[in-house]
Design an enzyme around this catalytic site. Structure first.
Site, PDB file in Angstrom:
ATOM      1  N   GLY A  54      24.653  46.502  12.096  1.00 54.14           N
ATOM      2  CA  GLY A  54      24.238  47.876  12.413  1.00 54.14           C
ATOM      3  C   GLY A  54      22.841  48.086  11.773  1.00 54.14           C
ATOM      4  CB  SER A  56      19.497  48.732  16.259  1.00 50.59           C
ATOM      5  OG  SER A  56      20.739  49.478  16.307  1.00 50.59           O
ATOM      6  CE  LYS A  83      20.394  53.400  20.194  1.00 48.43           C
ATOM      7  NZ  LYS A  83      21.504  53.910  19.536  1.00 48.43           N
ATOM      8  CG  ASP A 109      32.266  44.476  20.303  1.00 47.10           C
ATOM      9  OD1 ASP A 109      32.225  45.052  19.179  1.00 47.10           O
ATOM     10  OD2 ASP A 109      33.115  44.645  21.337  1.00 47.10           O
ATOM     11  CE1 TYR A 212      33.012  56.591   9.118  1.00 43.61           C
ATOM     12  CE2 TYR A 212      33.205  58.240   7.305  1.00 43.61           C
ATOM     13  CZ  TYR A 212      32.557  57.023   7.909  1.00 43.61           C
ATOM     14  OH  TYR A 212      31.108  56.664   7.524  1.00 43.61           O
ATOM     15  CE  LYS A 216      32.556  54.248   6.387  1.00 46.93           C
ATOM     16  NZ  LYS A 216      31.447  53.167   6.415  1.00 46.93           N
ATOM     17  CB  ILE A 260      22.953  58.836   6.018  1.00 48.98           C
ATOM     18  CG1 ILE A 260      23.758  58.168   4.952  1.00 48.98           C
ATOM     19  CG2 ILE A 260      21.773  58.240   6.268  1.00 48.98           C
ATOM     20  CD1 ILE A 260      23.971  56.889   4.843  1.00 48.98           C
ATOM     21  CB  ILE A 271      32.421  66.358  17.618  1.00 47.15           C
ATOM     22  CG1 ILE A 271      32.017  65.417  16.912  1.00 47.15           C
ATOM     23  CG2 ILE A 271      31.782  66.259  19.087  1.00 47.15           C
ATOM     24  CD1 ILE A 271      32.822  63.897  17.217  1.00 47.15           C
TER      25      ILE A 271
END
Length: 365
Positions: A54, A56, A83, A109, A212, A216, A260, A271
């Protein structure tokens, strides 16, 4: 003399002694910190090779830039090639000595475990046959929403892009790091670090993050489990036999930011349910640079579970359970304070959700 005076006196004396002991420990702790005892850098990265998934954009890119500034060789991993190409130049521009440091990017991926194995193999080949010294998992994004309003496919996608990207990466690099060797045939290597980027939602769930938060929470559980399991391999290096042991100690860390400011955060806001925005009003989003800086400084102190603001620290204190403490003094007092605070907070969150339903009815897709 009042007959109960002795017992009152002794109760008072015991309490005063306990309070004095607590303040003495706090004073000693403050003096230790004031004069910097025990503050040696436990995360020296100069000359080390760091893989950041992650990497980029957002926090991952900020981490890459700041570790490059400290002299690390950086490999960033993400899906989008353009990116990556743009970000690696920003990382290179942050380097303390770009002529000596090395930089690389890999498009992959991470939901595919075979891709994660390919990354570690490619980095090892690029790094003159040595696996990376540090792996920092920052990949993933948030799709907020109410549970029954979210398609099952999205729920699965969130687990894949949040939990499995980290678990797949951890599995690939640990299998590389923990291959036993004969210690007499190789000099000991510096400590290696595996770092997860989690969320304070793993401590305190908020309505509207049902897709989500579970991912986590799973990441936090994986981190705690690995924190124990890794000691098997670290212990092999202390064995008297030492015929076969791992080549380096490994330390696990997990960072728990709140909001963040990033392109991903902007997409979430479009959303995110209005109730969710209301419930997380105490969350004042931080910049990626700020979160990266705080996290790196905490890892340099050797901390395990890392929060990046005071509210997040309270959330951690309310849910530490059996997790290892960074400081038994500080975390114990934070835990006591958090438990008092959350006696009010948790009922208030439920009350706000109830009131929202009362005033607005059921959510609409």
């Amino acid at each position: 003399m009042h007959p109960s005076l002795p017992s009152i006196f002794y109760d008072f004396s015991s309490t005063a002694l306990g309070v004095s002991a607590i303040f003495s420990v706090l004073f000693f702790y403050a003096v230790v910190k004031m004069f910097g005892f025990g503050d040696s850098n436990q995360f020296a990265v100069e000359g080390k090779t760091v893989v950041i998934t992650g990497g980029s954009e957002g926090m991952g890119k900020a981490v890459a830039c700041q570790l490059a500034e400290k002299g690390a060789n950086i490999v960033i991993v993400a899906r989008t090639l353009q990116k990556l190409q743009e970000s690696i130049e920003a990382v290179r521009g942050s380097a303390t000595n770009a002529s000596k440091q090395r930089f690389h990017y890999i498009s992959a991926d991470l939901t595919n475990p075979e891709e994660c194995e390919r990354i570690i193999s490619e980095v090892t080949e690029w790094n003159d046959g040595m696996p990376p010294d540090i792996v920092w998992c920052c990949a993933g994004y948030c799709t907020p929403g109410y549970f029954i309003e979210t398609p099952i496919r999205t729920l699965k996608d969130q687990m894949d892009t949040v939990y499995w990207t980290a678990a797949n990466t951890a599995h690939a690099v640990l299998r590389k790091w923990l291959v036993p060797i004969n210690p007499s045939h190789q000099r000991p290597l510096p400590r290696r670090h595996l770092i997860f980027t989690c969320s304070t939602l793993a401590f305190v769930p908020i309505a509207g993050y049902a897709p989500y938060s579970p991912a986590k929470a799973a990441m936090r559980s994986l981190s705690d489990t690995l924190n124990q399991e890794i000691e098997i391999y670290n212990g092999s290096r202390a064995s008297k036999e030492r015929a076969r042991a791992t080549p380096a100690d490994v330390k696990i860390h997990t960072v728990f930011p709140m909001g963040i400011l990033s392109p991903g955060f902007d997409n979430e806001q479009l959303i995110k349910p209005a109730l969710t925005k209301q419930l997380e009003a105490a969350d004042k989003p931080q910049t990626p640079k700020e979160v990266a800086r705080i996290a790196i400084e905490a890892i340099e102190r050797g901390e395990y579970l890392i929060t990046t603001m005071f509210v997040g620290n309270l959330m951690k204190g309310s849910a530490l359970g059996p997790s290892p403490r960074n400081s038994w003094i500080r975390d114990t007092f934070t835990g006591w304070l958090s438990n008092l605070v959350f006696l009010q907070v948790v009922p208030d969150l439920r009350k706000q959700a109830f009131t929202w339903g009362k005033n607005n009815g059921v959510p609409t897709a």
